[in-house]
Write a protein that holds these residues in place. Structure first.
Motif, PDB file in Angstrom:
ATOM      1  N   PRO A  52       8.151   5.715  -1.568  1.00 50.07           N
ATOM      2  CA  PRO A  52       6.746   5.301  -1.591  1.00 50.07           C
ATOM      3  C   PRO A  52       6.172   5.187  -3.005  1.00 50.07           C
ATOM      4  O   PRO A  52       5.276   4.377  -3.243  1.00 50.07           O
ATOM      5  CB  PRO A  52       6.035   6.402  -0.806  1.00 50.07           C
ATOM      6  N   HIS A  56       5.610   1.578  -4.673  1.00 45.46           N
ATOM      7  CA  HIS A  56       4.153   1.585  -4.881  1.00 45.46           C
ATOM      8  C   HIS A  56       3.360   1.303  -3.614  1.00 45.46           C
ATOM      9  O   HIS A  56       2.461   0.473  -3.601  1.00 45.46           O
ATOM     10  CB  HIS A  56       3.747   0.602  -5.983  1.00 45.46           C
ATOM     11  N   PHE A  57       3.685   2.001  -2.526  1.00 43.39           N
ATOM     12  CA  PHE A  57       2.829   1.917  -1.355  1.00 43.39           C
ATOM     13  C   PHE A  57       2.288   3.282  -0.959  1.00 43.39           C
ATOM     14  O   PHE A  57       1.700   3.440   0.106  1.00 43.39           O
ATOM     15  CB  PHE A  57       3.515   1.231  -0.167  1.00 43.39           C
ATOM     16  N   SER A  58       2.418   4.258  -1.840  1.00 46.57           N
ATOM     17  CA  SER A  58       1.921   5.595  -1.515  1.00 46.57           C
ATOM     18  C   SER A  58       0.403   5.636  -1.451  1.00 46.57           C
ATOM     19  O   SER A  58      -0.166   6.425  -0.696  1.00 46.57           O
ATOM     20  CB  SER A  58       2.433   6.616  -2.531  1.00 46.57           C
ATOM     21  N   THR A  60      -1.603   2.912  -0.659  1.00 48.24           N
ATOM     22  CA  THR A  60      -2.119   2.031   0.395  1.00 48.24           C
ATOM     23  C   THR A  60      -1.796   2.531   1.792  1.00 48.24           C
ATOM     24  O   THR A  60      -2.533   2.244   2.726  1.00 48.24           O
ATOM     25  CB  THR A  60      -1.558   0.607   0.237  1.00 48.24           C
ATOM     26  N   SER A  61      -0.721   3.265   1.953  1.00 47.99           N
ATOM     27  CA  SER A  61      -0.345   3.792   3.263  1.00 47.99           C
ATOM     28  C   SER A  61       0.153   5.228   3.105  1.00 47.99           C
ATOM     29  O   SER A  61       1.354   5.483   3.021  1.00 47.99           O
ATOM     30  CB  SER A  61       0.739   2.909   3.901  1.00 47.99           C
ATOM     31  N   PRO A 114       1.224  -2.899   7.687  1.00 48.50           N
ATOM     32  CA  PRO A 114       2.301  -2.825   6.696  1.00 48.50           C
ATOM     33  C   PRO A 114       2.463  -4.146   5.946  1.00 48.50           C
ATOM     34  O   PRO A 114       2.391  -5.218   6.535  1.00 48.50           O
ATOM     35  CB  PRO A 114       3.541  -2.511   7.532  1.00 48.50           C
ATOM     36  N   ASP A 115       2.647  -4.044   4.641  1.00 51.93           N
ATOM     37  CA  ASP A 115       2.909  -5.258   3.877  1.00 51.93           C
ATOM     38  C   ASP A 115       4.417  -5.463   3.787  1.00 51.93           C
ATOM     39  O   ASP A 115       5.215  -4.643   4.253  1.00 51.93           O
ATOM     40  CB  ASP A 115       2.248  -5.213   2.503  1.00 51.93           C
ATOM     41  N   MET A 118       6.586  -2.632   2.077  1.00 48.65           N
ATOM     42  CA  MET A 118       6.812  -1.448   2.915  1.00 48.65           C
ATOM     43  C   MET A 118       7.886  -1.720   3.955  1.00 48.65           C
ATOM     44  O   MET A 118       8.802  -0.909   4.144  1.00 48.65           O
ATOM     45  CB  MET A 118       5.532  -1.058   3.662  1.00 48.65           C
TER      46      MET A 118
END
Length: 147
Positions: A52, A56-58, A60-61, A114-115, A118
């Motif tokens: 994450p 770099h999705f820590s 945003t999610s 989810p993008d 992710m």
């Protein structure tokens, strides 16, 4: 001064545990593929735990980030246990594969929107962990049959 070193002329061949040590060495040498699988499962679990922050999705999610952290540490702990038990935890390789499958579907269940990053990260990491779990179980079964 007195000589307290107790020099003897015995050799290692006279040691009472030499046969057991040789058997143990032969067993470990024959499990090279399983040992390599242990290491790969450990690395995959550690990557899953830090993914994450590397993808770099820590921010945003947070839910998916926490999920990956927990699942990654669980996979790493299982891999460490595999390495320590050396063949006595073969049944737990199914748990590693199940965690891999969970990681594949987790973005759609845990994350709200989810993008692509992710989803792609979890699908690749989950598939790798699932395959490595199956590989681990297969190499251990093959090593057990070779005995």
């Amino acid at each position: 001064m007195a000589d307290v070193s107790h020099h003897t002329t015995s050799d290692i061949r006279d040691h009472p545990d030499v046969a057991e040590m040789r058997d143990r060495y032969a067993q470990m040498a024959g499990e090279g593929g399983a040992v390599a699988a242990d290491g790969m499962v450990l690395l995959a679990g550690l990557y899953c735990a830090i993914s994450p922050w590397t993808v770099h999705f820590s921010a945003t999610s947070r839910d998916l980030a926490l999920n990956n952290l927990i699942m990654g540490l669980a996979v790493a702990a299982l891999a460490f246990g595999f390495a320590m038990t050396q063949g006595r935890a073969n049944g737990l390789s199914v748990a590693v594969s199940a965690i891999g499958i969970w990681l594949i579907v987790a973005p759609w269940i845990v994350a709200r929107n989810p993008d692509a990053g992710m989803v792609l990260n979890n699908v690749i990491v989950g598939a790798a962990i699932c395959v490595l779990g199956l590989l681990y179980g297969g190499t251990r079964m093959w090593a057990d049959r070779a005995k």
